[in-house]
Every structure is written in structure tokens, then in C-alpha cells.
Design a protein around this motif. Structure first.
Motif, PDB file in Angstrom:
ATOM      1  N   LEU A 171       0.749  -1.124   0.181  1.00 12.66           N
ATOM      2  CA  LEU A 171       0.037  -0.050  -0.029  1.00 12.66           C
ATOM      3  C   LEU A 171       0.905   1.217   0.074  1.00 12.66           C
ATOM      4  CD1 LEU A 171      -2.703  -1.288   2.555  1.00 12.66           C
ATOM      5  CD2 LEU A 171      -2.951  -1.005  -0.079  1.00 12.66           C
ATOM      6  N   GLU A 184       0.964   3.972  -3.022  1.00 18.84           N
ATOM      7  CA  GLU A 184       0.626   5.475  -2.802  1.00 18.84           C
ATOM      8  C   GLU A 184       1.875   6.364  -3.129  1.00 18.84           C
ATOM      9  OE1 GLU A 184      -0.999   8.924  -1.234  1.00 18.84           O
ATOM     10  OE2 GLU A 184      -1.782   6.811  -1.129  1.00 18.84           O
ATOM     11  N   HIS A 213      -3.139   5.227  -6.838  1.00 18.67           N
ATOM     12  CA  HIS A 213      -4.325   5.320  -5.900  1.00 18.67           C
ATOM     13  C   HIS A 213      -5.575   4.172  -6.409  1.00 18.67           C
ATOM     14  CE1 HIS A 213      -2.269   8.603  -3.912  1.00 18.67           C
ATOM     15  NE2 HIS A 213      -2.310   8.965  -5.384  1.00 18.67           N
ATOM     16  N   LYS A 234      -5.419   0.598  -5.042  1.00 20.87           N
ATOM     17  CA  LYS A 234      -5.419   0.297  -3.374  1.00 20.87           C
ATOM     18  C   LYS A 234      -6.788  -0.195  -3.260  1.00 20.87           C
ATOM     19  CE  LYS A 234      -4.008   4.069  -1.054  1.00 20.87           C
ATOM     20  NZ  LYS A 234      -3.721   5.090  -0.873  1.00 20.87           N
TER      21      LYS A 234
END
Length: 71
Positions: free
Chosen positions: A38, A42, A47, A50
Motif C-alpha cells: 500500500l 501510494e 491510488h 489500492k
């Protein structure tokens, strides 16, 4: 509809998975390893890759991802 951990893990680039697993492929994925992925998603501005909060919660509560490893 919530994705399973496996569905999500299948879209993660293999080099990132290898770094997160650090050679440990025999056990259920640890939350720490998911956090590593994650963080890198990022940092790479990916994004859309995720998982949602609900997906993470489901994976933890269903045992798809382990919080700690008990030997």
C-alpha cells in the motif's frame, strides 16, 4: 461487491509482491506485507490499485490476511 484478497493481489506488479514477501511465500500474507504494498502504491500514485477500507477489513476478519504470525 468486495474483491477477495487474491483478486486484489493478482493485479499487483510481481516485482512489488516479491519485495513485500521477501522470499516468504509459504504462509498467509501478513498485514505488514500488505502495508508495504500500500505504501509503494501510494508513493507511485497508483491510488486506483489500492483496496477500499471495507475490503481491507473483510480480508482481516475473514483470515485472508494475517495480522500476526503465530508459530
Amino acid at each position: 461487491m468486495t474483491r477477495s484478497f487474491k483478486d486484489w493481489w493478482d493485479i499487483i506488479p510481481s516485482d512489488l509482491k516479491e519485495k513485500a514477501l521477501n522470499g516468504n511465500k509459504s504462509n498467509t500474507i501478513l498485514l505488514n506485507q500488505v502495508n508495504y504494498v500500500l505504501l509503494h502504491l501510494e508513493l507511485e500514485d497508483k491510488h486506483e490499485a489500492k483496496p477500499s477500507h471495507g475490503e481491507l477489513r473483510t480480508w482481516l476478519h475473514s483470515g485472508q490476511v494475517d495480522v500476526v504470525r503465530i508459530k
